[in-house]
Write a protein that holds these residues in place. Structure first.
Motif, PDB file in Angstrom:
ATOM      1  N   SER A 107       0.822  -1.213   0.000  1.00  0.00           N
ATOM      2  CA  SER A 107       0.000   0.000   0.000  1.00  0.00           C
ATOM      3  C   SER A 107       0.855   1.261   0.000  1.00  0.00           C
ATOM      4  N   ASP A 108       1.944   1.244   0.758  1.00  0.00           N
ATOM      5  CA  ASP A 108       2.845   2.394   0.807  1.00  0.00           C
ATOM      6  C   ASP A 108       3.458   2.674  -0.565  1.00  0.00           C
ATOM      7  N   ARG A 111       0.806   4.261  -2.709  1.00  0.00           N
ATOM      8  CA  ARG A 111       0.568   5.627  -2.244  1.00  0.00           C
ATOM      9  C   ARG A 111       1.710   6.559  -2.665  1.00  0.00           C
TER      10      ARG A 111
END
Length: 116
Positions: A107-108, A111
């Motif tokens: 997810s990082d 993002r």
């Protein structure tokens, strides 16, 4: 006869793997060749920026267009899924933490590319 200057960013003639450098594959088999090749390709792009052969904006846009973030995040998501699939107890804290950390890293990455 006039000399022409090459417009290539790099020419890869060979990729030395971790197995060749260390003589061991630490049980990772074919991945001992694949992961270093991926890292080498990204390092070539970084080197092209450092040497002024390519603009950082152009390379970042090319990485985004190639969906590098999704490819990298996909590897981490697959690893998280594999951890949970292999877990004997789906509620085991250590296994869930490991899988959650892998999923969080995926997810990082997504993002980070979203903000570029």
């Amino acid at each position: 006869m006039t000399e022409t200057t090459s417009r290539e960013l790099a020419r890869i003639t060979r990729v030395e793997t971790a197995v060749e450098r260390t003589g061991t594959n630490d049980g990772i088999g074919e991945l001992a060749d694949l992961a270093p090749a991926a890292a080498a390709a990204l390092n070539l792009l970084a080197d092209a920026i450092k040497r002024g052969r390519a603009g950082q904006d152009a390379i970042v846009e090319a990485l985004k267009a190639a969906r590098i973030d999704e490819a990298f995040a996909g590897v981490l998501d697959a690893a998280a899924d594999a951890v949970m699939t292999a877990a004997e107890d789906p509620y085991d804290f250590d296994d869930r933490l490991h899988a959650d950390n892998l999923g969080g890293a995926a997810s990082d990455i997504r993002r980070a590319f979203h903000w570029l």
